[in-house]
Design an enzyme around this catalytic site. Sequence first.
Site, PDB file in Angstrom:
ATOM      1  N   GLY A  55       0.790  -1.225   0.000  1.00 20.18           N
ATOM      2  CA  GLY A  55       0.000   0.000   0.000  1.00 20.18           C
ATOM      3  C   GLY A  55       0.817   1.266   0.000  1.00 20.18           C
ATOM      4  N   SER A 113       1.798   3.348  -2.535  1.00 19.71           N
ATOM      5  CA  SER A 113       1.750   4.250  -3.680  1.00 19.71           C
ATOM      6  C   SER A 113       1.525   5.702  -3.255  1.00 19.71           C
ATOM      7  CB  SER A 113       0.647   3.817  -4.655  1.00 19.71           C
ATOM      8  OG  SER A 113      -0.602   3.720  -4.001  1.00 19.71           O
ATOM      9  N   GLY A 170       0.964   8.404   0.672  1.00 14.58           N
ATOM     10  CA  GLY A 170       0.832   8.518   2.119  1.00 14.58           C
ATOM     11  C   GLY A 170       2.026   8.037   2.922  1.00 14.58           C
ATOM     12  N   ILE A 171       1.731   7.427   4.060  1.00 10.40           N
ATOM     13  CA  ILE A 171       2.776   6.988   4.984  1.00 10.40           C
ATOM     14  C   ILE A 171       3.672   5.938   4.344  1.00 10.40           C
ATOM     15  CG2 ILE A 171       3.185   5.725   7.137  1.00 10.40           C
ATOM     16  CD1 ILE A 171       0.752   7.200   8.316  1.00 10.40           C
ATOM     17  N   TYR A 209     -13.972  -1.639  12.206  1.00 10.75           N
ATOM     18  CA  TYR A 209     -12.637  -1.139  11.899  1.00 10.75           C
ATOM     19  C   TYR A 209     -11.651  -1.458  13.015  1.00 10.75           C
ATOM     20  CZ  TYR A 209      -8.725   2.037  11.220  1.00 10.75           C
ATOM     21  OH  TYR A 209      -7.465   2.558  11.084  1.00 10.75           O
ATOM     22  N   LYS A 240      -8.191  -3.460  12.668  1.00 13.99           N
ATOM     23  CA  LYS A 240      -6.907  -2.807  12.902  1.00 13.99           C
ATOM     24  C   LYS A 240      -6.151  -3.476  14.033  1.00 13.99           C
ATOM     25  CE  LYS A 240      -4.183   0.132  11.177  1.00 13.99           C
ATOM     26  NZ  LYS A 240      -3.816   0.131   9.770  1.00 13.99           N
TER      27      LYS A 240
END
Length: 290
Positions: free
Chosen positions: A14, A16, A18-19, A165, A169
């Site tokens: 993931g 591509s 942001g963080i 969520y 998480k």
Amino acid sequence: MARSLKGKTLFITGASRGIGLAIALRAARDGANIAIAAKSTSENPKIPGTIFSACDQLKLAGGQALPLACDIRFDDQVEQAISKTAQAFGGIDILINNASAIDLRDISDLDMKRFDLMHQINARGAYLCVKLALPYLKQSTNPHILTLSPPLDLNPKWFAPNLGYSIAKYGMSLVTLGLARDLGKRGIAVNSLWPETAIATAAVTNLLGGEAVIKYCRKPEIVADAAHLILTRLAQGNTGNFYIDAQVLADEGIKDLSTYAVDPNSPALLDFFLDMPISSNVIKGNFHPK
């Protein structure tokens, strides 16, 4: 001597934007090899960035980059991505479980398709990536697994009303908890990292308040710099930690975090999964994580 990831190979999910991308860019500046495994192969105006644009940035920053179209819900896609990374760079030293799905609706409004999506990407995806990267990590001289997930706390306030969520998480955090004990004896560091405050990402812009919230955020680079410090430590004996970015930096003598602020004149919002701030100029607010 400065700590460096030069020559190390990172597999980041993931990443591509942001963080994840910030962590990749920090490693690229050292001269690392980075595999970007994500679903984004074409531009989306609401969430800019693709595996290809990310790799272009990594190369400009000084690293080697491999774009991999990969949906971590599917075993075969992850297996192929891991294999291509090892073939391209000769192995894998570091796995970053960054990919995550978020939906904050409560049980009355959250449909099971979205519930399943979060669990497939978050906990199952992290578990799967470790499982398939493990043979290569065992061959590394300083292997690390770092998962972007919060410290574990069973206070019910973290679960209501966004139960779906939070379970998904915390599932990622449970992967860290269990595998740290299992893999630590093999010299593989397994840790989690979480931001102290809201971070300026596409999720904040599109889902969690947009421009009104952005000025109360820190930049993704604070998480990236904390990750770099963790990943350049000796893996042996450094496992089972639930790190907070500001604390990692403070432990290294970095206490002035103003350069990470989107708006230095505004306080930063404490992250949803944390009770108390670590650094100064942080306030509590009704904010959910990325």
